[in-house]
Enzyme design. Sequence first.
Site, PDB file in Angstrom:
ATOM      1  N   ASP A   1      95.423  22.318 -14.755  1.00 32.77           N
ATOM      2  CA  ASP A   1      94.459  22.039 -15.828  1.00 32.77           C
ATOM      3  C   ASP A   1      93.631  23.260 -16.192  1.00 32.77           C
ATOM      4  O   ASP A   1      93.558  23.649 -17.370  1.00 32.77           O
ATOM      5  CB  ASP A   1      93.517  20.901 -15.419  1.00 32.77           C
ATOM      6  CG  ASP A   1      94.195  19.533 -15.469  1.00 32.77           C
ATOM      7  OD1 ASP A   1      95.390  19.461 -15.130  1.00 32.77           O
ATOM      8  OD2 ASP A   1      93.524  18.553 -15.822  1.00 32.77           O
TER       9      ASP A   1
ATOM     10  N   ARG B   1      78.499  19.597  -6.659  1.00 38.53           N
ATOM     11  CA  ARG B   1      78.453  20.097  -8.039  1.00 38.53           C
ATOM     12  C   ARG B   1      77.235  20.972  -8.319  1.00 38.53           C
ATOM     13  O   ARG B   1      77.371  22.014  -8.982  1.00 38.53           O
ATOM     14  CB  ARG B   1      78.531  18.928  -9.022  1.00 38.53           C
ATOM     15  CG  ARG B   1      79.833  18.118  -8.945  1.00 38.53           C
ATOM     16  CD  ARG B   1      81.046  18.979  -8.757  1.00 38.53           C
ATOM     17  NE  ARG B   1      82.298  18.245  -8.807  1.00 38.53           N
ATOM     18  CZ  ARG B   1      83.387  18.609  -8.174  1.00 38.53           C
ATOM     19  NH1 ARG B   1      83.382  19.711  -7.428  1.00 38.53           N
ATOM     20  NH2 ARG B   1      84.503  17.922  -8.280  1.00 38.53           N
TER      21      ARG B   1
ATOM     22  N   ASP C   1      81.455  14.125 -13.166  1.00 39.63           N
ATOM     23  CA  ASP C   1      81.323  15.561 -12.920  1.00 39.63           C
ATOM     24  C   ASP C   1      80.884  16.339 -14.153  1.00 39.63           C
ATOM     25  O   ASP C   1      80.160  17.333 -14.051  1.00 39.63           O
ATOM     26  CB  ASP C   1      82.631  16.126 -12.360  1.00 39.63           C
ATOM     27  CG  ASP C   1      82.793  15.830 -10.886  1.00 39.63           C
ATOM     28  OD1 ASP C   1      81.791  15.500 -10.232  1.00 39.63           O
ATOM     29  OD2 ASP C   1      83.930  15.922 -10.378  1.00 39.63           O
TER      30      ASP C   1
ATOM     31  N   SER D   1      94.599  11.692  -7.984  1.00 42.62           N
ATOM     32  CA  SER D   1      93.907  12.975  -8.010  1.00 42.62           C
ATOM     33  C   SER D   1      93.041  13.106  -6.764  1.00 42.62           C
ATOM     34  O   SER D   1      92.610  12.111  -6.186  1.00 42.62           O
ATOM     35  CB  SER D   1      93.039  13.099  -9.269  1.00 42.62           C
ATOM     36  OG  SER D   1      91.966  12.190  -9.229  1.00 42.62           O
TER      37      SER D   1
END
Length: 415
Positions: free
Chosen positions: A15, A94, A123, A179
């Site tokens: 990605d 994050r 996210d 994922s």
Amino acid sequence: MSKGTVVLAYSGGLDTSCILVWLKEQGYDVITFLANIGQDEDFKAAQKKAESLGAKKVFIEDLRSEFVEDFIWPTVQANAVYEDRYLLGTAVARPCIGRRQVEIARREGAQFVSHGATGKGNDQIRFELTCYALYPEVKIIAPWRIPEFYNRFRGRKDLMEYAQKHGIPVPVTPRAPWSMDANLMHISYESGILENPKSHAPADLYQMTKNPEDSPNAPDVLEIEFRNGVPVKVTNEKEGKSKDSPLEIFSYLNEIGGNHGVGRIDIVENRFIGMKSRGIYETPGGTILLKAHLDIETFTMDKEVRRIKQGLGIKFSELVYNGFWYSPECDFVRHCIAKSQDNVEGKVQLSVFKGQVYILGRESPKSLYNEELVSMDVQGDYDPCDASGFIRINAVRLREHHRLQGFSGTNSAKK
């Protein structure tokens, strides 16, 4: 002519590699940033890949120690758990990654930052709120929210075709049908076959923990020492092995917890953006620390302070999950929680065995536990007669409530 410089949060995967090339097609100079927060990654290969795809600069930053000390430790102090089960492994990473991304953008004079987070998840919010808080004038490019991008890349097949066309190395091993996001604190699994909440997780999904059925038949007995509510030392009492730096402590607890299958959960949670999602998480070291910290905190903290602090811990967990680490309210809550930990000091002995953590004992120079006062065999500085007045005072409210509701003792007896 360049449209400007963008710092891309880069993973080395399909990605973000496609995003890197796409951003260059749009006329941007791209700097890639890859954070080492404990994931199993070939960082040299990722650097070479980014350079070969035309990244102007490549930054690979080892953030593991600051991730533990600046982000994981405050969650330990808070007993941070979102919706009673999730230990926030992704959410707390994050703001750590975003902080460094912003530092690089400022240092390099970049006007833009970019990421590969989808338009449906948490996210994107966490990254962007961090960036806007720490770099208010920054512009954010979120490809998965740009129609020209997501209409062009409707699935993995489109990404693979784009990669082959532009010389982007494609994965040679089959992709798992879900994922995964990994860091030092945990691994999370979602999407794909896991989107059906009834589907059981395949046995080969878990990478951080053993199946408890296959774990050792003898426990590991640990002693964890806390100061100001954070661990400062862990000792394996059987092996005599000790760790005393934050990164070593957390890594060792991951090792022990993983070996015994500790910290697996399979949940449906409420995303901030308004939908429910199914997630499977492995958090071995974090689970051990949660159990140990809860024990030493209760042992050393005043009852009413702890009651207030519990509410702050819930609020902190929600703020972190929703991406508000750098908000004024989260800063305030963190400071209050840190203050509550002044006397949270001592040692907890525990056993890790077959997916469970068992508390064995605890000791502290700041304990509020008075053995003589609580003993059934010694009266100590306590007059049992005082309990009668205490009970009667607390009964006043109950008596009045039931009297006004018409539930006197006589009426209750008739019923």
